[in-house]
Design an enzyme around this catalytic site. Sequence first.
Site, PDB file in Angstrom:
ATOM      1  N   ASP A   1       0.854  -1.173   0.000  1.00 49.29           N
ATOM      2  CA  ASP A   1       0.000   0.000   0.000  1.00 49.29           C
ATOM      3  C   ASP A   1       0.902   1.239   0.000  1.00 49.29           C
ATOM      4  OD1 ASP A   1      -2.225   1.688   0.402  1.00 49.29           O
ATOM      5  OD2 ASP A   1      -1.915   1.600   2.576  1.00 49.29           O
TER       6      ASP A   1
ATOM      7  N   GLU B   1      -0.168   5.064   0.808  1.00 50.08           N
ATOM      8  CA  GLU B   1      -0.375   6.069   1.852  1.00 50.08           C
ATOM      9  C   GLU B   1      -0.395   5.410   3.229  1.00 50.08           C
ATOM     10  OE1 GLU B   1      -3.475   9.094   0.716  1.00 50.08           O
ATOM     11  OE2 GLU B   1      -3.620   7.803  -1.035  1.00 50.08           O
TER      12      GLU B   1
END
Lengths: 201, 201
Positions: free
Chosen positions: B7, B9
């Site tokens: 991922d 952020e």
Amino acid sequence: MELICLDLEGVLVPEIWIAVAEKTGLEELRLTTRDISDYDELMNYRLGILDREGILLKDIQNVIETLEPLDGAYDFTKTLREESQLVILSDTFSQFAAPLMRKLEMPTLFCNTLLVESNGRISGIRLRQNDGKRKAVEAFRSMGLRVFAAGDSYNDVTMLKAAHQGMFFRPPQSIRDEFPAFPGAETHDELLSGIRSFLIA
Amino acid sequence: MELICLDLEGVLVPEIWIAVAEKTGLEELRLTTRDISDYDELMNYRLGILDREGILLKDIQNVIETLEPLDGAYDFTKTLREESQLVILSDTFSQFAAPLMRKLEMPTLFCNTLLVESNGRISGIRLRQNDGKRKAVEAFRSMGLRVFAAGDSYNDVTMLKAAHQGMFFRPPQSIRDEFPAFPGAETHDELLSGIRSFLIA
């Protein structure tokens, strides 16, 4: 979102086995799938030569360390990665490609793996999968990506066919004649133009 | 061959919308899917605020230009890319991520795309696909890759479940409690240790 899939050898870097043959003086290592059509047989032949000569992985990596990406390949991949996404799909081995990948600022590479013993002897190979370039493009399409693919040889044709758009890069005349549907680029600038047309389409 | 899916952020860079809210002073942009559970509704709400304030893509990109990757993220991704292959799977937009990707030396990123008018107004979004992180991991598995995935939030859970091995990075306590099967890392060094265990397994 778009993804560019590129073959490695002949498009971004020299043919690695040819370079190893030249640097080691072992002419027998020049044979390719054009000479021995069965890939497993070809690899067993190559690994047999390495064993006979006592050549370890590190020796080959030392040869590969002296190689440079093809003229223009560095700027080409740098521009591509600014303007789109890039994954290199290759039949080479991660241990061979590593030194060259560093010189291209570590693009993502999906390829095969050498089995290496603790003393550095190459004992065999582990393929990612059969027809791995085509299947990778199909899987990328299943991710909702629009895929452009480019390569230089027979083992790239199924990848080019599976992509939304395909292009040859410096293909031999025989491939050009056999697959006239795919345009061919002779320079990285020409290939970049083809990719940019795809990106804005 | 192994692939690490991360991922973006909260794992490698700050939460982009939160940063935009702080830098623009528009507190309304702090709302997340925890406040408005429907993603389309949330994005329409955000784009409505941008329109009301006359904020164009370039204005947001200027804010994002001032952001830096999380402490340690640069070295972490550099090491990962030396030791394995990395693809970042994110729900953000390519136009937002670009300035941050440059600061991470352009890792491969699969994410969504903003629809932008010629004057720079953001008119809408184009999702790569629904549940795109999970489907990407499944597609990578179909390529013969062994996949490790890490993320920090609810929208990463299906990706972690789909991977051969998953790990949370700085998850909220609620997620930790709800999905105790996945280990959690608090630092990039811890996450790297988890990944290295996976690579040699």
